[in-house]
Design a protein around this motif. Structure first.
Motif, short mmCIF file in Angstrom:
data_model
loop_
_atom_site.label_atom_id
_atom_site.label_comp_id
_atom_site.label_asym_id
_atom_site.label_seq_id
_atom_site.Cartn_x
_atom_site.Cartn_y
_atom_site.Cartn_z
N GLU A 171 0.69 -1.18 -0.09
CA GLU A 171 -0.03 0.13 0.14
C GLU A 171 0.78 1.23 -0.03
OE1 GLU A 171 -0.39 -2.15 3.09
OE2 GLU A 171 -1.63 -3.51 1.80
N LYS A 172 0.38 2.07 -0.63
CA LYS A 172 0.93 3.70 -0.68
C LYS A 172 0.06 4.54 -0.48
CE LYS A 172 1.58 4.35 -5.58
NZ LYS A 172 2.39 4.70 -6.64
N TYR A 173 0.15 5.60 0.04
CA TYR A 173 -0.83 6.69 0.09
C TYR A 173 -0.51 7.97 -0.63
CZ TYR A 173 -2.81 3.45 3.56
OH TYR A 173 -3.28 2.43 4.39
N ASP A 174 -1.18 8.19 -1.31
CA ASP A 174 -1.14 9.63 -2.19
C ASP A 174 -1.56 10.75 -1.40
OD1 ASP A 174 0.54 8.21 -4.02
OD2 ASP A 174 -1.08 8.23 -5.48
N LEU A 175 -1.17 11.93 -1.47
CA LEU A 175 -1.80 13.10 -0.69
C LEU A 175 -2.65 13.85 -1.69
CD1 LEU A 175 1.48 14.54 1.31
CD2 LEU A 175 -0.37 12.99 1.99
N ASN A 176 -3.81 14.07 -1.01
CA ASN A 176 -4.66 14.88 -1.89
C ASN A 176 -4.45 16.48 -1.77
OD1 ASN A 176 -6.52 12.93 -2.70
ND2 ASN A 176 -7.33 12.44 -0.74
N ASP A 177 -4.17 16.97 -2.90
CA ASP A 177 -4.16 18.33 -2.83
C ASP A 177 -5.48 19.23 -3.18
OD1 ASP A 177 -3.38 21.11 -3.22
OD2 ASP A 177 -2.13 20.83 -4.97
N PHE A 178 -6.06 19.48 -1.99
CA PHE A 178 -7.36 20.08 -2.11
C PHE A 178 -7.69 21.27 -3.11
CE2 PHE A 178 -7.77 18.42 2.66
CZ PHE A 178 -7.90 17.16 2.18
N TYR A 179 -6.34 22.15 -2.99
CA TYR A 179 -6.71 23.35 -3.77
C TYR A 179 -6.38 23.09 -5.07
CZ TYR A 179 -5.84 25.77 0.81
OH TYR A 179 -6.15 26.41 1.87
N ASN A 180 -6.10 21.85 -5.60
CA ASN A 180 -6.16 21.49 -7.12
C ASN A 180 -7.30 20.32 -7.38
OD1 ASN A 180 -4.24 22.95 -8.67
ND2 ASN A 180 -2.87 22.23 -6.99
N LEU A 181 -8.28 20.25 -6.55
CA LEU A 181 -9.32 19.22 -6.89
C LEU A 181 -10.55 20.32 -6.91
CD1 LEU A 181 -8.38 16.80 -4.24
CD2 LEU A 181 -8.30 16.40 -6.49
N PRO A 182 -11.53 19.50 -7.56
CA PRO A 182 -12.93 20.38 -7.70
C PRO A 182 -13.82 20.35 -6.48
CG PRO A 182 -13.01 18.16 -8.65
CD PRO A 182 -11.65 18.34 -8.20
N MET A 183 -12.97 21.24 -5.72
CA MET A 183 -13.67 21.69 -4.35
C MET A 183 -13.31 22.92 -3.89
SD MET A 183 -11.59 19.29 -1.59
CE MET A 183 -12.00 17.87 -2.19
N THR A 184 -14.05 23.76 -3.06
CA THR A 184 -13.73 25.12 -2.72
C THR A 184 -13.72 25.14 -1.12
OG1 THR A 184 -16.10 25.76 -3.00
CG2 THR A 184 -14.45 26.15 -4.66
N LEU A 185 -13.13 25.87 -0.84
CA LEU A 185 -12.96 26.08 0.88
C LEU A 185 -14.17 27.19 1.19
CD1 LEU A 185 -11.46 25.42 3.48
CD2 LEU A 185 -9.66 27.40 2.97
N GLU A 186 -14.81 26.96 2.26
CA GLU A 186 -15.69 27.56 2.80
C GLU A 186 -15.24 28.82 3.49
OE1 GLU A 186 -19.34 27.81 2.58
OE2 GLU A 186 -19.23 26.41 1.01
N LEU A 187 -15.82 30.06 3.20
CA LEU A 187 -14.76 31.39 3.69
C LEU A 187 -16.16 32.25 4.47
CD1 LEU A 187 -12.86 32.56 0.61
CD2 LEU A 187 -12.31 31.00 2.49
N ASP A 188 -15.66 32.95 5.41
CA ASP A 188 -16.71 33.63 6.28
C ASP A 188 -16.63 35.24 5.52
OD1 ASP A 188 -14.08 35.22 6.99
OD2 ASP A 188 -14.32 34.33 8.89
N GLU A 189 -17.30 35.93 6.20
CA GLU A 189 -17.56 37.20 5.65
C GLU A 189 -16.29 38.10 5.30
OE1 GLU A 189 -18.39 37.57 10.00
OE2 GLU A 189 -18.98 36.02 8.08
N ASN A 190 -15.21 37.62 5.92
CA ASN A 190 -13.85 38.38 5.88
C ASN A 190 -12.74 37.67 5.00
OD1 ASN A 190 -14.36 40.35 8.04
ND2 ASN A 190 -14.10 38.71 9.56
N LYS A 191 -13.50 36.56 4.18
CA LYS A 191 -12.81 35.74 3.21
C LYS A 191 -11.70 35.14 3.65
CE LYS A 191 -15.02 37.85 -0.09
NZ LYS A 191 -16.29 36.96 -0.78
N SER A 192 -12.00 34.59 5.20
CA SER A 192 -11.29 33.86 5.84
C SER A 192 -11.91 32.41 5.93
CB SER A 192 -10.69 34.14 7.16
OG SER A 192 -10.10 35.36 7.08
N PRO A 193 -11.11 31.24 6.04
CA PRO A 193 -11.80 29.85 6.09
C PRO A 193 -12.85 29.95 7.38
CG PRO A 193 -9.58 29.77 5.87
CD PRO A 193 -9.61 31.09 6.02
#
Length: 856
Positions: A171-193
């Motif tokens: 087995e090997k485990y590849d790291l997911n690069d969330f910023y290069n996947l079809p997903m977006t980070l939920e941000l608050d009103e200050n554009k912070s996570p």
């Protein structure tokens, strides 16, 4: 080594007229829209493959010159806008839900799952449970349900498989690069996570929220890998099903409790929560906590609200597949929670973790927690519903087997996600656009008869040819990666025959799935595979759990057998089974083999994926195939027997497997008419499509979840929450009254009122009963006659019951009441009867909500 002290994100730079590509990339509608999928492949075919079909990564890596080139390509621009308009039209069109309900479209159903199999580039799934969850979300989008998904975002995801030269899985485990996947980070009103905080023992654990858009449905994933956490806590969501028992309870706290809090932070207050397996069952505690703190309800009152609006789906037929935590660990994480938040004692809390009420709980069972806090419980096939009742029968003492309140909704697949482009085009041509909109409609599938045999067969043959080409390339790559010889590498280009009968077997390598059953008699198998006039070949794939040594041995055995000269071109094992490999296999195989040890396959869905692709199923009568099998749509192994001697079972069923191949499957496949078409085989393909296609799909499945569970739950929730939760308070008080007084309930006398106990068919057999109810009244109970054939008294689904009517005129006071009822006799023979008393309330889900029953 230097440590980075800050971060920044770089987004793809697209020419202005290519901006629709960005929107297309970030909505997984492209996973079932052939036009969109083909658009990204057209953009850069090789990069599309090397990024594992990840449009976001591809847009970031593609050469800028290529982007400028296609921005000036009128054909590409026209294709892009066609796909873009399809997405826009899809999102705007009136849905099944809007037509049916004409009500609120704001999300009020939350679907929780530890894994989601949405597409191959999102490695946050391990197998069937995740694929089912992904297909559930996609069909919820198709139907327009006001639903959201909730899960965890794993940095490593599930492992990638590779084999050593002697066939041992690594087995090997590849790291997911969330910023290069079809997903977006939920941000608050200050554009912070957006950061959510949870109380863990002696510390705060925080997480951020990622969003994946799946058509109309958002899926929210929690991620603890943020600077606010300690190095240890940052790894909580690192690996799917990894770590030890403490890692699992931490993950399940994030999923269940954190998931509810995350939705609230996003402005979503789910009215109904669906637990896809028990991993998320802690959500029921958080929902109660919120009602206690925000609505000033007691624990019992809050539990009622949750009970009537929680759904629990179990996918396992064995108790070993359930997460169970020792009480010491549960106390570590929940001691403060239940005392200070739920405001209950340890006895009441730990009782939630068991359905066995007769003994003090020694551990905390997550499936039992889900069952105790959900009024809607179901298995995932008709047979699995029965198996689940057997597994948990001890929790329903005195309840007839067929009345144990565990329902079933048979699984399905999202048809378009698993359909080849060639077959989709063919079905569109002859079934019309409604096939895409209403895949559960029997009348649409009946149009399969309009497809000329030659077109259906040629379409399927092309997919088999592509599967063989894919398998050769994949095998060659495997051999090179493990340092194989030049001879082995060259030989890989000659394995398999594009025209031969191709049997596929691909699934998790758990021992009960018996991957090596077909290898029981190698000489007999060799004769079948190497018939020069009627050749047959096997393509096998699957992963064993990293800690499953026996499963790994099965893989090694297959590899070693496949390396024998007589099987070298006939049996191929393809490494690293994932959604992409599965796609090629279900699209190209002629026969899909499945031979689990009945009844250990809860449902199984891989075989459903071959139906629309023109494949046929060959399986043990287990899971979905127990419902789906008919002689005109496929083949069976055995007749539903269950064995104690497993070696004997393997011998019997392997012989049945060989017999079916030799006498039926191979002859039918190679029985060609003058035009070289296997007419009988094609007839079976069409029968399979027409009979199985409309039912074994997730549009039908999700419609059933909505009709049977979601809609009923939301109506119950509305009733319970009216007038400051008055009905909730009333039913909680009523249940307390019934429990406190149930020991007083008893029968005084029961007698039949016919002159003779020997009566004719069609005659009414009248029974009266005098009962004592103590401090309860006839409004609190239902008295029933329970009857059936003497010979079948202890067989499931053989007995019946009818309610008795309270006879006010003949009741004698002193809390004694008279009831009368009749049995309408429909068959001759000897019958028996008895009577029982059950609690009754207009709002209760089933007669067994309180776990109380009194038999005469």
């Amino acid at each position: 080594m230097a440590n980075f002290i800050g971060t920044f994100n770089v987004s793809p730079s697209l020419p202005k007229n290519l901006e629709p590509l960005r929107e297309l990339a970030f909505n997984l509608h492209w996973t079932w829209s052939q036009d969109s999928f083909e658009l990204f492949r057209r953009l850069e075919r090789e990069l599309w493959e090397t990024t594992n079909h990840n449009p976001v990564s591809m847009l970031g890596k593609i050469n800028q010159d290529r982007l400028i080139e296609v921005s000036n390509d009128d054909g590409f621009i026209a294709h892009m806008y066609r796909a873009y308009e399809q997405l826009k039209t899809y999102l705007a069109q009136t849905t099944w839900y809007q037509k049916k309900i004409k009500g609120n479209s704001k999300p009020y159903i939350a679907y929780f799952s530890a894994e989601f199999g949405l597409t191959e580039c999102l490695q946050i799934y391990s197998g069937g449970l995740g694929i089912l969850a992904g297909d559930h979300i996609k069909s919820a989008s198709e139907l327009g349900l006001p639903l959201v998904g909730v899960g965890l975002n794993y940095k490593e995801g599930y492992f990638q498989q590779y084999l050593t030269s002697d066939g041992w899985q690594q087995e090997k485990y590849d790291l997911n690069d969330f910023y290069n996947l079809p997903m977006t980070l939920e941000l608050d009103e200050n554009k912070s996570p957006r950061i959510i905080k949870l109380n863990f023992p002696g510390r705060i654990v925080s997480f951020q929220i990622w969003r994946i858009d799946v058509g109309r449905i958002p899926v929210y994933l929690m991620d603890t890998n943020i600077p606010e956490n300690s190095p240890e806590d940052r790894t909580i969501t690192r690996t799917l099903y990894g770590g030890n028992s403490e890692t699992r309870i931490q993950q399940e706290i994030i999923l269940g409790i954190g998931g509810v809090k995350a939705l609230n932070e996003l402005g979503i207050k789910p009215q109904v929560c669906h637990m896809n397996e028990g991993h998320s069952a802690f959500l029921s505690l958080e929902r109660m906590r919120q009602l206690i703190n925000e609505e000033n309800l007691t624990f019992e009152q809050a539990r009622e609200v949750g009970y009537y609006s929680n759904v629990f789906t179990t996918h396992t037929p064995v108790s070993a597949g359930i997460d169970i935590f020792d009480n010491q660990m549960v106390e570590k994480y929940f001691g403060h929670y239940y005392r200070n938040e739920l405001k209950i004692n340890d006895k009441d809390f730990y009782r939630l973790g068991t359905i066995n009420r007769e003994a003090p709980p020694t551990n905390f069972n997550m499936a039992h927690l889900a069952m105790n806090t959900a009024g809607f419980v179901n298995g995932v096939s008709k047979l699995h519903g029965e198996v689940s009742k057997k597994m948990w029968v001890t929790g329903f003492k005195g309840v007839p087997f067929d009345e144990i309140p565990i329902d079933y909704i048979t699984n399905g697949v999202h048809t378009r996600s698993h359909l080849s482009p060639d077959m989709e085009e063919l079905l569109y041509r002859y079934l019309g656009e409604k096939f895409f909109l209403k895949p559960e409609d029997q009348s649409i599938w009946s149009r399969v008869d309009n497809i000329p045999d030659v077109e259906l067969w040629r379409t399927h043959e092309r997919r088999r040819e592509r599967l063989v080409a894919f398998a050769r390339a994949r095998l060659r790559k495997q051999i090179i990666a493990r340092g194989g010889s030049q001879f082995e590498i060259s030989a890989a280009s000659e394995v398999l025959d594009p025209a031969a009968l191709t049997i596929g077997f691909a699934r998790r390598f758990a021992t009960y799935k018996r991957a090596t059953l077909i290898l029981q008699n190698l000489d007999r198998l060799a004769n079948i595979l190497n018939n020069p006039l009627h050749p047959v070949q096997l393509i096998i794939a699957g992963k064993a759990h990293p800690r499953d040594e026996e499963g790994k041995k099965l893989i090694q055995e297959i590899i070693q057998i496949a390396q024998q000269d007589r099987f070298r071109k006939k049996i191929v094992f393809l490494e690293n089974y994932d959604m992409n490999l599965a796609r090629y296999m279900v699209e190209g195989c002629d026969v899909w083999l499945n031979n689990p040890r009945r009844p250990l396959e809860a449902s199984g869905t891989s075989g459903m994926k071959v139906i629309a692709n023109g494949g046929l199923n060959f399986s043990v009568l287990d899971g979905w195939w127990d419902e789906g099998y008919a002689p005109e749509v496929g083949w069976k192994i055995g007749n539903g027997e269950e064995y104690l001697d497993l070696d004997y079972q393997n011998e019997v069923e392997s012989n049945q497997l060989y017999n079916s191949m030799e006498r039926e499957i191979v002859p039918i496949f190679y029985n060609r008419s003058e035009d070289k078409l296997p007419r009988q085989w094609i007839s079976m393909i069409k029968s399979s499509m027409k009979k199985l296609g409309p039912f074994f799909n997730t549009n039908r499945m999700v419609e059933q979840y909505f009709t049977k569970f979601y809609n009923v739950a939301i109506d119950s929730r509305k009733v319970l929450s009216k007038n400051n939760y008055q009905q909730t308070k009333d039913i909680a008080e009523w249940k307390l009254k019934v429990r406190s007084n149930w020991s007083q309930v008893k029968f005084i006398s029961i007698k039949h009122e016919n002159e003779s106990a020997d009566i004719k068919v069609g005659t009414e057999f009248s029974i009266s009963a005098d009962v004592h109810l103590g401090n309860l009244t006839p409004d609190d109970v239902e008295v029933q006659i329970y009857f059936g054939s003497i010979d079948k008294q202890f067989e499931a689904h053989s007995n019946s019951f009818v309610p008795m009517q309270y006879d006010k005129n003949k009741s004698k006071g002193s809390n004694n009441y008279c009831y009368k009822g009749v049995i309408i006799t429909k068959n001759s023979g000897q019958f028996g009867f008895t009577a029982r008393i059950l609690p009754k309330h207009p709002l209760q889900r089933t007669s067994y909500d309180l776990g109380l029953i009194h038999w005469a």
